[in-house]
Design a protein around this motif. Structure first.
Motif, mmCIF file in Angstrom:
data_model
loop_
_atom_site.group_PDB
_atom_site.id
_atom_site.type_symbol
_atom_site.label_atom_id
_atom_site.label_comp_id
_atom_site.label_asym_id
_atom_site.label_seq_id
_atom_site.Cartn_x
_atom_site.Cartn_y
_atom_site.Cartn_z
ATOM 1 N N GLN A 1 -20.745 2.480 5.923
ATOM 2 C CA GLN A 1 -22.174 2.625 5.650
ATOM 3 C C GLN A 1 -22.863 1.266 5.649
ATOM 4 O OE1 GLN A 1 -23.736 5.574 5.324
ATOM 5 N NE2 GLN A 1 -21.788 6.654 5.643
ATOM 6 N N PRO A 2 -23.618 0.932 6.697
ATOM 7 C CA PRO A 2 -24.318 -0.361 6.746
ATOM 8 C C PRO A 2 -25.238 -0.535 5.539
ATOM 9 C CG PRO A 2 -24.409 0.749 8.876
ATOM 10 C CD PRO A 2 -23.851 1.738 7.908
ATOM 11 N N GLY A 3 -25.179 -1.717 4.958
ATOM 12 C CA GLY A 3 -26.030 -2.028 3.823
ATOM 13 C C GLY A 3 -25.468 -1.617 2.483
ATOM 14 N N GLN A 4 -24.379 -0.876 2.478
ATOM 15 C CA GLN A 4 -23.774 -0.435 1.221
ATOM 16 C C GLN A 4 -22.678 -1.409 0.796
ATOM 17 O OE1 GLN A 4 -20.997 3.087 0.870
ATOM 18 N NE2 GLN A 4 -22.771 3.999 -0.151
ATOM 19 N N VAL A 5 -22.583 -1.654 -0.497
ATOM 20 C CA VAL A 5 -21.557 -2.534 -1.048
ATOM 21 C C VAL A 5 -20.550 -1.682 -1.805
ATOM 22 C CG1 VAL A 5 -21.095 -4.501 -2.568
ATOM 23 C CG2 VAL A 5 -23.217 -4.417 -1.250
ATOM 24 N N VAL A 6 -19.269 -1.964 -1.600
ATOM 25 C CA VAL A 6 -18.217 -1.159 -2.221
ATOM 26 C C VAL A 6 -17.281 -2.052 -3.030
ATOM 27 C CG1 VAL A 6 -18.321 0.542 -0.375
ATOM 28 C CG2 VAL A 6 -16.654 -1.312 -0.249
ATOM 29 N N ALA A 7 -16.537 -1.411 -3.933
ATOM 30 C CA ALA A 7 -15.591 -2.134 -4.788
ATOM 31 C C ALA A 7 -14.202 -1.535 -4.658
ATOM 32 C CB ALA A 7 -16.046 -2.088 -6.247
ATOM 33 N N PHE A 8 -13.208 -2.408 -4.471
ATOM 34 C CA PHE A 8 -11.792 -2.036 -4.444
ATOM 35 C C PHE A 8 -11.118 -2.595 -5.686
ATOM 36 C CE2 PHE A 8 -12.891 -2.141 0.002
ATOM 37 C CZ PHE A 8 -12.012 -1.300 0.678
ATOM 38 N N ALA A 9 -10.161 -1.888 -6.250
ATOM 39 C CA ALA A 9 -9.227 -2.529 -7.174
ATOM 40 C C ALA A 9 -8.461 -3.589 -6.388
ATOM 41 C CB ALA A 9 -8.274 -1.506 -7.771
ATOM 42 N N LYS A 10 -8.182 -4.724 -7.017
ATOM 43 C CA LYS A 10 -7.596 -5.849 -6.290
ATOM 44 C C LYS A 10 -6.296 -5.472 -5.598
ATOM 45 C CE LYS A 10 -7.181 -10.246 -5.141
ATOM 46 N NZ LYS A 10 -5.960 -10.170 -4.339
ATOM 47 N N HIS A 11 -5.401 -4.752 -6.268
ATOM 48 C CA HIS A 11 -4.114 -4.439 -5.664
ATOM 49 C C HIS A 11 -4.259 -3.470 -4.490
ATOM 50 C CE1 HIS A 11 -4.605 -1.090 -8.500
ATOM 51 N NE2 HIS A 11 -3.769 -0.405 -7.747
ATOM 52 N N VAL A 12 -5.265 -2.594 -4.545
ATOM 53 C CA VAL A 12 -5.497 -1.670 -3.433
ATOM 54 C C VAL A 12 -6.040 -2.432 -2.230
ATOM 55 C CG1 VAL A 12 -6.839 0.320 -2.662
ATOM 56 C CG2 VAL A 12 -5.833 0.309 -4.951
ATOM 57 N N HIS A 13 -6.981 -3.317 -2.475
ATOM 58 C CA HIS A 13 -7.552 -4.123 -1.384
ATOM 59 C C HIS A 13 -6.474 -4.961 -0.717
ATOM 60 C CE1 HIS A 13 -9.797 -7.542 0.409
ATOM 61 N NE2 HIS A 13 -10.706 -6.618 0.676
ATOM 62 N N SER A 14 -5.622 -5.584 -1.513
ATOM 63 C CA SER A 14 -4.559 -6.439 -0.962
ATOM 64 C C SER A 14 -3.636 -5.646 -0.056
ATOM 65 C CB SER A 14 -3.752 -7.074 -2.098
ATOM 66 O OG SER A 14 -4.562 -7.923 -2.887
ATOM 67 N N ARG A 15 -3.316 -4.429 -0.469
ATOM 68 C CA ARG A 15 -2.418 -3.607 0.347
ATOM 69 C C ARG A 15 -3.098 -3.136 1.626
ATOM 70 N NH1 ARG A 15 -0.618 -2.827 -4.857
ATOM 71 N NH2 ARG A 15 1.654 -2.825 -5.137
ATOM 72 N N GLU A 16 -4.364 -2.804 1.545
ATOM 73 C CA GLU A 16 -5.040 -2.352 2.753
ATOM 74 C C GLU A 16 -5.130 -3.483 3.776
ATOM 75 O OE1 GLU A 16 -8.307 0.773 2.691
ATOM 76 O OE2 GLU A 16 -9.434 -0.989 3.367
ATOM 77 N N VAL A 17 -5.422 -4.695 3.312
ATOM 78 C CA VAL A 17 -5.479 -5.856 4.206
ATOM 79 C C VAL A 17 -4.092 -6.144 4.786
ATOM 80 C CG1 VAL A 17 -5.865 -8.355 4.294
ATOM 81 C CG2 VAL A 17 -7.495 -6.875 3.095
ATOM 82 N N ALA A 18 -3.067 -6.075 3.934
ATOM 83 C CA ALA A 18 -1.702 -6.344 4.402
ATOM 84 C C ALA A 18 -1.247 -5.298 5.407
ATOM 85 C CB ALA A 18 -0.742 -6.390 3.214
ATOM 86 N N LEU A 19 -1.531 -4.024 5.141
ATOM 87 C CA LEU A 19 -1.133 -2.960 6.061
ATOM 88 C C LEU A 19 -1.816 -3.137 7.413
ATOM 89 C CD1 LEU A 19 0.327 -0.337 6.694
ATOM 90 C CD2 LEU A 19 -1.539 0.922 5.591
ATOM 91 N N THR A 20 -3.077 -3.539 7.387
ATOM 92 C CA THR A 20 -3.793 -3.800 8.641
ATOM 93 C C THR A 20 -3.088 -4.877 9.455
ATOM 94 O OG1 THR A 20 -5.910 -3.193 7.632
ATOM 95 C CG2 THR A 20 -5.991 -4.545 9.631
ATOM 96 N N ALA A 21 -2.773 -5.985 8.807
ATOM 97 C CA ALA A 21 -2.139 -7.102 9.509
ATOM 98 C C ALA A 21 -0.763 -6.717 10.043
ATOM 99 C CB ALA A 21 -2.032 -8.302 8.570
ATOM 100 N N GLN A 22 -0.002 -5.971 9.238
ATOM 101 C CA GLN A 22 1.350 -5.600 9.647
ATOM 102 C C GLN A 22 1.336 -4.615 10.813
ATOM 103 O OE1 GLN A 22 2.681 -6.358 5.058
ATOM 104 N NE2 GLN A 22 2.847 -4.270 5.843
ATOM 105 N N LEU A 23 0.445 -3.655 10.773
ATOM 106 C CA LEU A 23 0.348 -2.705 11.885
ATOM 107 C C LEU A 23 -0.131 -3.390 13.160
ATOM 108 C CD1 LEU A 23 -1.142 0.413 10.065
ATOM 109 C CD2 LEU A 23 1.018 0.348 11.321
ATOM 110 N N ALA A 24 -1.091 -4.291 13.014
ATOM 111 C CA ALA A 24 -1.585 -5.009 14.188
ATOM 112 C C ALA A 24 -0.465 -5.829 14.822
ATOM 113 C CB ALA A 24 -2.754 -5.914 13.791
ATOM 114 N N ALA A 25 0.352 -6.485 13.994
ATOM 115 C CA ALA A 25 1.465 -7.290 14.519
ATOM 116 C C ALA A 25 2.481 -6.406 15.233
ATOM 117 C CB ALA A 25 2.128 -8.059 13.379
#
Length: 723
Positions: A282-306
């Motif tokens: 959603q353009p213009g919307q700001v969202v909040a992640f729990a830190k551990h959830v955000h870290s895993r989503e970023v890590a999963l993205t990088a690992q799948l891309a690799a």
């Protein structure tokens, strides 16, 4: 102490020992058989008895009455635990199993030796216990440790009661925090949230406010915000919430203005406890992640891309096509052998298992290694049965525990195989998927097998659905329904449901719908079908029939139906040992199911077994799994077990049963009734599935799609691959 006759009907005080728990309700209403020196046994009832255990001595406040069916009863309005003082009461206390290491025989010997001074000796002169035959230094140490723990838990119960909180939580709090439990309750009760099962924000907040934490305390507001984020993940599977939604929900929960809550978002971000960023959708919307959830989503993205970008190391140059495969199966085989990450989807009867067997055989023939895996033990076992090849759970693969059988496919590093196949991939949540991809070697092939119309994972994220939204990830959907499956009423009903069409009712060929309106009648009919009608008609044991419930609560929920079936199939008996854990009773003969993988015990989520013993002296119950393994669970580990008589549809994911019976009613608005849940339910059955309930509830389930989970994985991965 004054004791009043039954006829008095006046308030009285009674001191008595708990002989047996008869019944504990979900709201903690308790029925117990009591005994007092020189008095006949009697039954005590009331919510004030919450958390009591056989062997304890209680000082009760209440009044006597006579029930027309159950006889003399004592309605308890107040309950206080006291130290047993008479020889008889001490013997009951020590022989009850409350103190680990002391059973009835040893209790008799100890009390016979020390008399009324027994408890003073254990507490103040524990070294004297070795005066008793069969108590050496090691057992003496165990008894003293157990005595100290029991004292601490009893004191914690008193503290919790004073705070207006259920004393049933005392043992769980002590198990996590030990001797620091009192300090946690006094200084930061919000630490209990997420660490002690059964304690959410509401309970922790009650303790905090009773302990003097101000309503507008930043500590309280931060805890409310984090709780709403965690609840969104555990309840709805969301990885994030819009900041506006998060602030509104937290403010409503603690009854404060949103303007007072909003600044604490920034404070939590500065503390690195949550992450705030632009919405992925959603353009213009700001969202909040729990830190551990955000870290895993970023890590999963990088690992799948690799993994997607890595050059294949599969030892394969050419392969011979399986002539028994359909065209879409051949396309799936080619894809899996040429793509480092790929997905095969398809409904029941579309040949997913045969396709996997062909892919694995091709890789093995070329000298490559293969690991077949699934999120749960039941799913892994089913994968093995369907393919004829060994399979393991994802958790076991990640623990890198090689199969001891040298004839299997697995090498010493199963997560490093040339081909890793993950079945029931819709069950992968964000956390498990991140762990999985972190262990896969770049160049290996990761093949996900799943059904996008099944329920998503219990935990946060919707990994399979997200990956299917990334157009650059290769995928094949198997759509051809094979002839041997085409005549199945279950298969036909499943495909109708996934297409948003009502299955043929009342049905036939293995799928049946029986219309009933009243939820109580539905519950009784489901129980009768599971316990009597289907076993008699099919000449099978009741254990072959599984009751699945869309909800946990209500007349037709898994809790109530499970208890109804348990009381019929395995009722209480004087010669049948049992143990109450909260409102759940475990009896010898009960059918049970672990709800967590435990590698120390060698048990896996979704397996089933039977309680073979309740050993009060050691405070354990013993189970024999359906695979013939013997396992012990301590009384303090019983949150890891559930009864298997009736389970939620979510709990059944990855499993398959010969016969399934399920209630379909719109209790509580039918909030759990939706298409994916109904589709998952129906596809759990191999021979028969019988739905009992309201036609309008069935229609609601077919047509309601449910919410889409808030996740950022698809967007992140698409951007990473495009870049």
């Amino acid at each position: 102490m004054r004791r009043l006759s039954v006829a008095d009907g006046l308030i009285s005080r009674v001191e008595a020992s708990v002989e047996q728990l008869v019944y504990v309700r979900e709201d903690e209403y308790t029925v117990a058989r009591m005994s007092a020196d020189g008095e006949p046994d009697f039954v005590a009832t009331g919510r004030a008895l919450a958390g009591i255990q056989p062997g304890e001595t209680l000082r009760l406040l209440g009044d006597w009455s006579r029930h027309p069916r159950y006889g003399r009863r004592y309605a308890v309005t107040g309950c206080e635990r006291v130290t047993p003082s008479s020889v008889r009461a001490i013997r009951i206390y020590l022989g009850s199993g409350l103190i680990r290491g002391i059973g009835p025989r040893l209790a008799y010997a100890i009390v016979d030796h020390f008399g009324e001074a027994t408890l003073k000796v254990i507490d103040g002169e524990p070294e004297r216990l070795t005066e008793v035959v069969n108590i050496g230094p090691q057992r003496q140490g165990q008894i003293v440790q157990a005595w100290q723990e029991q004292k601490a838990i009893a004191a914690l119960m008193v503290t919790l009661q004073g705070l207006g909180v259920s004393p049933l939580l005392a043992a769980k709090i002590y198990q996590v925090f030990g001797k620091d439990a009192d300090e946690v309750l006094a200084t930061d009760p919000y630490r209990l949230i997420g660490r002690v099962r059964g304690i959410a924000f509401r309970i922790a907040d009650r303790i905090a406010l009773q302990s003097g934490v101000p309503e507008r305390s930043p500590q309280r507001i931060k805890a409310a915000l984090l709780d709403r984020l965690e609840a969104a993940g555990s309840r709805d599977g969301h990885c994030f919430l819009p900041v506006s939604t998060l602030v509104r929900e937290a403010a409503e929960m603690i009854e404060l203005d949103q303007d007072m809550v909003r600044p604490l978002i920034d404070a939590l971000a500065a503390d690195r406890r949550l992450v705030v960023e632009a919405s992925p959708d959603q353009p213009g919307q700001v969202v909040a992640f729990a830190k551990h959830v955000h870290s895993r989503e970023v890590a999963l993205t990088a690992q799948l891309a690799a993994l997607l970008k890595a050059r294949s190391t599969l030892p394969l140059r050419a392969y011979r096509e399986d002539p028994d495969l359909h065209d879409d199966q051949r396309a799936a085989v080619t894809m899996a052998l040429t793509s480092t990450v790929s997905i095969i989807t398809g409904g029941p009867g579309c040949g997913k298992s045969h396709t996997v067997r062909s892919i694995a055989a091709t890789v093995r023939a070329a000298g490559g290694s293969v690991t077949l895996t699934a999120p749960t033990g039941k799913a892994a076992k089913r994968l093995s049965e369907l393919t004829g090849l060994p399979a393991m759970t994802v958790h076991r693969m990640l623990a890198q525990q090689p199969d001891p059988d040298p004839e299997t496919l697995f090498d010493e590093r199963p997560a490093q195989a040339d081909l890793i196949v993950v079945d029931e991939a819709s069950m992968l949540d964000l956390h498990l998927a991140t762990r999985l991809t972190s262990e896969v070697r770049p160049g290996s092939h990761l093949l996900l097998i799943g059904d996008g119309d099944q329920l998503p994972s219990i935990g946060p994220g919707d990994v399979l659905a997200d990956l299917l939204r990334v157009t650059s990830i290769p995928r094949v959907q198997l759509t051809h329904v094979f002839r041997q499956a085409g005549g199945s009423g279950i298969i036909d009903a499943a495909h109708r449901i996934r297409a948003g069409r009502l299955p043929a009712v009342p049905g036939g060929g293995g799928f049946w719908f029986e219309e009933l309106d009243d939820p109580e009648q539905v519950a009784r009919r489901v129980a009768h079908l599971a316990m009597v009608a289907i076993p008699r008609k099919q000449d099978v044991e009741p254990g072959q029939v599984q009751v699945l419930c869309p909800m946990r609560k209500g007349d037709t929920g898994a809790t109530a139906l499970g208890r109804l079936i348990q009381d019929q199939l395995n009722p209480a008996a004087d010669d049948k040992p049992e143990h109450w854990s909260g409102a759940t009773v475990f009896r010898v003969g009960d059918r049970v199911m672990p709800i967590r993988n435990n590698y120390d015990k060698g048990v896996f989520n979704g397996e089933t077994g039977t309680v073979t013993a309740v050993v009060r002296e050691e405070r354990v119950i013993e189970i024999r799994t359906d695979d013939g393994e013997s396992v012990s669970y301590g009384f303090d580990e019983l949150d890891d077990l559930t009864h298997a008589y009736a389970i939620s549809v979510h709990r059944s994911q990855g499993s398959e049963y010969p016969f399934v019976v399920a209630p379909i009613v719109a209790e509580s608005g039918g909030i759990m009734l939706r298409r994916k849940l109904l589709y998952t339910l129906v596809t759990r059955a191999k021979a028969w599935v019988v739905l009992v309930g309201q036609r309008e509830a069935l229609e609601l389930a077919v047509h309601r799609l449910g919410h889409r989970r808030n996740t950022g994985l698809a967007r992140r991965l698409s951007l990473s691959l495009d870049g």
